[in-house]
Every structure is written in C-alpha cells, then in structure tokens.
Design an enzyme around this catalytic site. Structure first.
Site, PDB file in Angstrom:
ATOM      1  N   VAL A  41      42.248  58.087  32.156  1.00 40.27           N
ATOM      2  CA  VAL A  41      42.933  58.552  30.946  1.00 40.27           C
ATOM      3  C   VAL A  41      43.569  59.906  31.220  1.00 40.27           C
ATOM      4  O   VAL A  41      42.881  60.869  31.572  1.00 40.27           O
ATOM      5  CB  VAL A  41      41.966  58.629  29.754  1.00 40.27           C
ATOM      6  N   ASP A  78      28.329  64.900  27.833  1.00 33.97           N
ATOM      7  CA  ASP A  78      28.563  66.172  28.515  1.00 33.97           C
ATOM      8  C   ASP A  78      29.800  66.906  28.030  1.00 33.97           C
ATOM      9  O   ASP A  78      29.960  68.094  28.309  1.00 33.97           O
ATOM     10  CB  ASP A  78      28.702  65.937  30.026  1.00 33.97           C
ATOM     11  N   GLY A 108      35.338  56.204  28.974  1.00 32.03           N
ATOM     12  CA  GLY A 108      34.167  56.469  29.799  1.00 32.03           C
ATOM     13  C   GLY A 108      33.162  55.342  29.739  1.00 32.03           C
ATOM     14  O   GLY A 108      32.910  54.767  28.671  1.00 32.03           O
ATOM     15  N   SER A 109      32.569  55.028  30.902  1.00 31.62           N
ATOM     16  CA  SER A 109      31.569  53.954  30.975  1.00 31.62           C
ATOM     17  C   SER A 109      30.205  54.493  31.385  1.00 31.62           C
ATOM     18  O   SER A 109      29.376  53.756  31.914  1.00 31.62           O
ATOM     19  CB  SER A 109      32.016  52.878  31.975  1.00 31.62           C
ATOM     20  N   GLY A 110      29.976  55.785  31.146  1.00 32.79           N
ATOM     21  CA  GLY A 110      28.670  56.366  31.409  1.00 32.79           C
ATOM     22  C   GLY A 110      27.698  56.012  30.297  1.00 32.79           C
ATOM     23  O   GLY A 110      27.903  55.068  29.537  1.00 32.79           O
ATOM     24  N   GLU A 169      15.432  67.491  43.685  1.00 36.75           N
ATOM     25  CA  GLU A 169      15.179  66.121  44.132  1.00 36.75           C
ATOM     26  C   GLU A 169      15.868  65.835  45.460  1.00 36.75           C
ATOM     27  O   GLU A 169      15.301  65.168  46.338  1.00 36.75           O
ATOM     28  CB  GLU A 169      15.631  65.146  43.049  1.00 36.75           C
ATOM     29  N   ALA A 197      21.146  62.619  29.967  1.00 37.85           N
ATOM     30  CA  ALA A 197      21.488  61.255  29.583  1.00 37.85           C
ATOM     31  C   ALA A 197      21.118  60.942  28.139  1.00 37.85           C
ATOM     32  O   ALA A 197      21.868  60.261  27.426  1.00 37.85           O
ATOM     33  CB  ALA A 197      20.810  60.272  30.532  1.00 37.85           C
ATOM     34  N   GLN A 198      19.974  61.418  27.683  1.00 40.09           N
ATOM     35  CA  GLN A 198      19.529  61.088  26.338  1.00 40.09           C
ATOM     36  C   GLN A 198      20.458  61.629  25.254  1.00 40.09           C
ATOM     37  O   GLN A 198      20.644  60.998  24.208  1.00 40.09           O
ATOM     38  CB  GLN A 198      18.101  61.590  26.115  1.00 40.09           C
TER      39      GLN A 198
END
Length: 515
Positions: free
Chosen positions: A134, A367, A66-68, A229, A378-379
């Site tokens: 993957v 997640d 993962g590249s998040g 949003e 995100a944090q």
C-alpha cells in the site's frame, strides 16, 4: 463499449464496477488532446473479473491493510458480518514474528511460522486476499492504492483497518542495515541464518587466527526480548549443536556479545527478572555489555561508545540489529491528511475507540497506533483488531458503539536458553523451567494451523531434548539477495516478471482500478 478519459477526470467519471486499463504499446506515440495532458486512460465496462475490493454484492466494503496479528484477527472476527473484506499485504503470509529468531538459528522452518494468509482464510467466503504494498491512502475519496511488481490497484472502502505494523529502526543510521540485518521478516531471518552458519564454515576454512576470531564473534544489538532470545540461541548453537561438527575450529570458543545503550536488559520485565536473565546469559557464555551505544557498523565489526565516553571496536563478521522499531510510513500519511499527531517512531495518535479524528471509518491497530503508552506486542494488535471489527459490525447494524478500547495485559515472556525463561503475568513472576514451559505452551497456541503446531513440536523436541537443528541449510542467495536487489534498484523485480507494467516501470503498462 470503450471510453477514453483524461487521467485527472477518471475518478469522477467512472461508474462503479468499471475496470480501468491503461495501455501504451511499445514504440507507440501517446496521443494527446485538450484536457488530457500526455496520457490517456482506456476503460472497458463492465469488467469481467471485479478487482479486489470491487465487490458486486452492494454490501459495505472493509479493506484491511496488513496480514499480521491485527489484520488477520480483524478479518477473522468479520467472518459472519454482512460485509466484503479485502486484506491487502506486502507478503502472502501471516508472520508469527516472535519466533523469527528460531528460523534464523535453524530450529524452525519459515513455513511453520508463516502460513499462507489465503490458506488461513480459505473458508471465509466474504474475504479476499491480495498481494500488494500500500503506497497511498486517500481519506477523502476513501481509496487505498497498492502496487506489486509494477502493477497498481485502487480499492474503495467504506471501513478501513490499518494494521501495517512496524519495521526495524536504526535511529537515523540506516546505513547500518547493510551490515547488521534486523529481525522483522522471513527474508531477515533467512539472511541471518546464512550469515550465522556461514560464519562457522568460513572460519573452518580460514588460516589466520585474527580472521577466525572475527568470524566467530557474533554481536546482537538490543537487549529487549528479541535480542536476548537471539543471543541465547546463538550461544546454544555454538556450545551444543555445533560442538562436534568441525575439525579445525572449536565452536564453543565463539564470542557472543549482547549490546544495549540502556542500563538494564529486558527493562519491561523489571529489575528482578532482568537480573535473573542477565545471570543466565552469562552462564551460557553471552557477554552482556550495557551502557554501550553503537556509533558505527561496517563489514568487519562495530564501534561502540561506553557510558564513560570511551569509544572501542569489536571485530565481528555477524552483526544482528534488534534495537528499536519504526511504524509503517502509512502512519505519517494518515497524520498529514487527518491532522492526527504522529510521534518520532511513526505511531499515529488514535481516539479511545482506535479511530482517527473526524474519520470514524478509519481504524488503526497494532504497532502503528499510539494510545495510553500501550506496548508494541502481539496481544495489543490482536485485541485491537477484534475490537475494531466489532465496532464495524455495530456501525453497520445501527447499534451503539462499545466503550473505549481496553487492553487486557496477558503477560510477557522471553526465553533465555534451553529450559530457561522469564515470564511476568500480572503480579506473578516466573523464571527457569516453569517459565520456559509456559512460554512453549503460549507460543504453540498462537501458531496458526494444526500441521504447523505438530511440526513445531517435533522440531522443538529435536533441538531442546537433543542437540540437532533440522533447518541448517544456508545459501549465498539468502545472505546476499537483499543487498543485490538494493544494488540493482527498485525496478529490477518488475522488469523480470513480464506482462504489462505501471508507467514508472517501463513503456508497457497495465493498471486496474476497482471502483
């Protein structure tokens, strides 16, 4: 030197640094022999170019899936560690997911929120970035298998960080996805941009008033931060940006509906801020309908069931799904092999140090993990990625591990419209312009890359101080590309790339496997 192995024996027989290549020429019969079954593997040794995680340095191999936020920050935290890092991800970019809705509504371009992962890590000499989905993790053999366009690679690891994130959940109604795209990828955002702007174009060309009304009705499902949003920006788009752009229709008469089965919007922000957000949405023309459960979605609209049991229909051409997430299927795969519990959303239970039972070398962050009811923000992923990287460095150095992972909540924010937002930082609550400015600064800070920050600020100035949106290009390919690929089947992309393929995708095959 050439060796021939039966496929079942290849893992046990190959030496480190050998590369496995399986090749069957078109029209050539597959040889067979006792113990080899119907296929064979030809290996050359040594491989000229070591694959992915097959590093010749002899240092510990850390594979990051993962590249998040979790994967990227973990990789960066290992910059000075005596390890070889391999980042494997489905996409070649790092996605700043909180701003996807601004791509969908024409404020930002996709490049500004999705820089190339290998560009971010270009100065990190111990990191390799690989494109691949993957599909398997073998916790006993300590291998990760990835595929991309018919090409398969197997990578060994000494330490594994799984940060594969989560996708959209339709709560068992996956058929809804055909007509109501989610908001989890660049492809989703570009498709939605095409649907939103395209709806106004089609309405301008329509003669039937019922059809115009359907085209100019937008339904957003899910009243969390993403849904709020998104609904707010569609309202701004219709009431400000497009106000004077059409001759036959009036965009300001567009109907924007925000639906949720819950009784409140932004429930994690509390009743006070949620109430303020709802009033602001009403002020800018968004209909907030709560206690409304979606029961059906089709090309022409959506059916909802209210809390009193009444079923009604909303005719709408554009539906946007922002409700619910489902963790990567890798969570269930790991749960089956390690015995760790997996919840209904696919999140795997981790130990306090973010590892799996009896597998201290496997770290799960973001997640995908379930621990102490931590939110999927995100944090959590950023802090978890850094924590796991530090634990790996300590293990390698023979130091005692840190204590349990502790999440430091830095607050939550959501924009409602131009100059209006809500924010909660600890016990402090903010709203209106102050919260909006805080939101701008925080999000600008986490955008990766100086160039992206500069162009983002310029686009914000154009959109928020003026009326323009610089990213209004929409094409049919954006709108229908996803559905077309689903229609032609999973082997279509691989069939058009040329070269050698995996056995499942055609008669010509090439598979590299790093030892």
């Amino acid at each position: 030197m050439l060796r021939v192995y039966g496929t079942s024996a290849r893992a046990a027989s190959r030496r480190p640094a050998e590369q496995t290549v399986c090749w069957i020429a078109r029209g050539q019969a597959v040889p067979s022999s006792a113990g080899m079954g119907d296929s064979f593997i030809m290996t050359t040794s040594p491989a000229r170019v070591p694959a992915g995680s097959d590093q010749p340095s002899g240092r510990p191999r850390v594979v990051i899936i993962g590249s998040g936020f979790g994967g990227l920050f973990a990789a960066q935290a290992l910059k000075d560690a005596p390890v070889d890092v391999t980042v494997i991800a489905k996409t070649s970019h790092h996605l700043f997911q909180p701003l996807l809705y601004q791509v969908a509504t024409g404020i930002l371009s996709e490049g500004e929120i999705a820089p190339a992962t290998r560009e971010i890590l270009r100065r990190q000499r111990n990191a390799v970035v690989l494109l691949g989905d993957v599909v398997d993790i073998d916790v006993t053999a300590r291998t990760v298998t990835s595929t991309v366009l018919g090409r398969t690679s197997v990578h060994r690891y000494d330490e594994l960080i799984v940060a594969a994130g989560a996708g959209q959940s339709y709560f068992g109604n996956d058929r809804f996805a055909e007509f109501a795209p989610g908001m989890k990828s660049i492809d989703d955002a570009l498709e939605l941009r095409g649907r939103i702007f395209g709806a106004f174009e089609l309405a301008e060309a329509a003669d039937d008033q019922a059809e115009i009304d359907r085209l100019m009705t937008f339904v957003v499902v899910g009243a969390g931060p993403t849904g709020v949003e998104m609904a707010g920006q569609i309202a701004e788009l219709a009431h400000r940006t497009l106000k004077h752009d059409f001759r036959r229709i009036d965009p300001t008469t567009s109907r924007i509906v925000l639906l949720d089965a819950a009784p409140k919007i932004l429930p994690s922000f509390g009743e006070k801020l949620g109430g303020r957000a709802r009033r602001q949405l009403n002020d800018i023309g968004v209909e907030v309908q709560l206690g409304a459960m979606v029961t059906e979605v089709d090309a022409d609209g959506i059916e909802v069931k209210d809390s009193d049991g009444q079923v009604r229909r909303i005719n709408a051409a554009t539906k946007i799904w922002a409700a619910g997430v489902q963790a990567s299927p890798l969570g269930r795969l790991l749960g089956e092999q390690t015995g760790a519990e997996v919840d209904r959303a696919g999140r795997i239970s981790v130990l306090p140090d973010l590892t799996l039972p009896d597998h201290p070398e496997i770290h799960v962050v973001g997640d995908m993990m379930s621990l102490n009811r931590l939110p999927g923000v995100a944090q959590v992923a950023i802090q978890g990625g850094r924590y796991s990287a530090d634990q790996i460095e300590r293990r390698i150095a023979g130091k005692a591990p840190r204590g349990p992972f502790e999440y430091h909540d830095k607050g939550s924010m959501a924009t409602i419209s131009r100059f209006h937002a809500v924010a909660e930082i600890g016990n402090l609550k903010f709203e209106g312009f102050i919260a909006w400015m805080m939101w701008l600064v925080v999000h600008l800070f986490y955008i990766v890359g100086f160039k992206s920050r500069i162009t983002t600020v310029l686009h914000w100035l154009i959109s928020f101080l003026g009326r323009g949106r610089s990213q209004r290009v929409a094409t049919q390919q954006q709108v229908y590309g996803r559905l077309a690929l689903e229609h032609v089947g999973p082997h279509f992309e691989a069939s058009k790339t040329g070269g050698l393929k995996d056995p499942s995708t055609g008669p010509s095959v090439a598979t590299s496997e790093s030892a």
